[in-house]
Each structure stands twice: as C-alpha cells, then as structure tokens.
Design an enzyme around this catalytic site. Structure first.
Site, PDB file in Angstrom:
ATOM      1  N   SER A   9      20.869   7.413 -26.717  1.00  0.00           N
ATOM      2  CA  SER A   9      19.751   6.620 -26.318  1.00  0.00           C
ATOM      3  C   SER A   9      18.926   7.251 -24.901  1.00  0.00           C
ATOM      4  O   SER A   9      18.323   6.555 -24.335  1.00  0.00           O
ATOM      5  CB  SER A   9      20.036   5.287 -25.968  1.00  0.00           C
ATOM      6  OG  SER A   9      21.118   5.294 -24.998  1.00  0.00           O
ATOM      7  N   CYS A  10      19.268   8.756 -24.791  1.00  0.00           N
ATOM      8  CA  CYS A  10      19.060   9.035 -23.176  1.00  0.00           C
ATOM      9  C   CYS A  10      17.706   9.669 -23.135  1.00  0.00           C
ATOM     10  O   CYS A  10      17.394  10.717 -23.944  1.00  0.00           O
ATOM     11  CB  CYS A  10      20.083  10.122 -22.967  1.00  0.00           C
ATOM     12  SG  CYS A  10      19.609  11.068 -21.315  1.00  0.00           S
ATOM     13  N   THR A  11      16.705   8.925 -22.599  1.00  0.00           N
ATOM     14  CA  THR A  11      15.365   9.671 -22.541  1.00  0.00           C
ATOM     15  C   THR A  11      15.206  10.886 -21.830  1.00  0.00           C
ATOM     16  O   THR A  11      14.419  11.862 -22.306  1.00  0.00           O
ATOM     17  CB  THR A  11      14.486   8.496 -21.747  1.00  0.00           C
ATOM     18  OG1 THR A  11      14.575   7.201 -22.325  1.00  0.00           O
ATOM     19  CG2 THR A  11      12.924   8.825 -21.751  1.00  0.00           C
TER      20      THR A  11
END
Length: 132
Positions: A9-11
């Site tokens: 989920s790391c942008t």
C-alpha cells in the site's frame, strides 16, 4: 542489479517503481511485509545506511509508537531483532544495489541509480533547456 524493498500500500514505493521502469532500469522487487528481511539482511542494509537505525526506521509510523521502544537506548542487535519482527516500521521504499542505498522516494536522489552516461546527458540537456 537493483533491489527495491516495498510494501503493497506504499505510494512512494509505487512512484519509485514507476520511475525505475520509465528510465528502463531493471530491478527486483521484494515485498517487506509478505517476505520480511532476515536479521542478516537488515545488518547488510544498515552497513550502507549513513544514518544507522534512525535512517531505516520511520519514527512517525504508528507501529513504532505502539512498540514503545526508544531505538537510541537499545543495542544494535536488539534494534535489528525488533526490525526483523516488525517490518512495517521501516521506511520505504528501500532501493539498493551493490554500492548504493537510498531510503524513501526522492526523485533527485534516486537519479544516482541512473547509469553515469545517462545522468550526464540528462543534466546537460537540462542546462541547455534553461539557457534557451
């Protein structure tokens, strides 16, 4: 070969992968959450990390706060053990090759992974455009 350590989920991880792909830089990806680093791997990363444990830990991370650990007050081996058991506390992405390490996404700093000839050409082009 570049390895990029990411979380789903790391942008910033997505931005870094997009940047590497755009510049045709091959990389291996490893999901830190699904496939956590061993204590040996964390030690190897820390050897390249200029800021030590503090450079690898996200102090604003809610998981770090729930641990209630002051990383400045514990031994390196204790810190490595905590990191290996709690991979979500690491800053991401971690981008490294045989010589370099970069933690978190910063477009200017990630340019170090471009081949030197490409960096020179792109910098020269930028100077030329600004002179026009």
């Amino acid at each position: 070969m570049i390895t990029i350590y990411t979380a789903p989920s790391c942008t910033s991880c997505k931005k870094a992968k997009t940047w590497l792909s755009y510049h045709h830089i091959p990389f291996n990806e490893r999901n830190l959450i699904a496939d956590p680093l061993s204590t040996t791997e964390i030690s190897q990363i820390l050897q390249k990390c200029d800021d030590g444990v503090e450079g690898l830990i996200s102090s604003r991370n809610r998981f770090v706060k729930t641990l209630g650990v002051d990383f400045e007050d514990i031994s390196l081996s204790q810190a490595i053990k905590i990191i290996s058991e709690n991979p979500q506390i690491m800053r991401r992405p971690i981008i490294m090759d045989e010589k370099r390490l970069h933690v978190e996404y910063n477009e200017e700093e990630i340019r170090a992974f471009l081949p030197r000839t490409v960096r020179v050409l792109e910098n020269g082009g930028a100077r030329l455009r600004s002179a026009i």
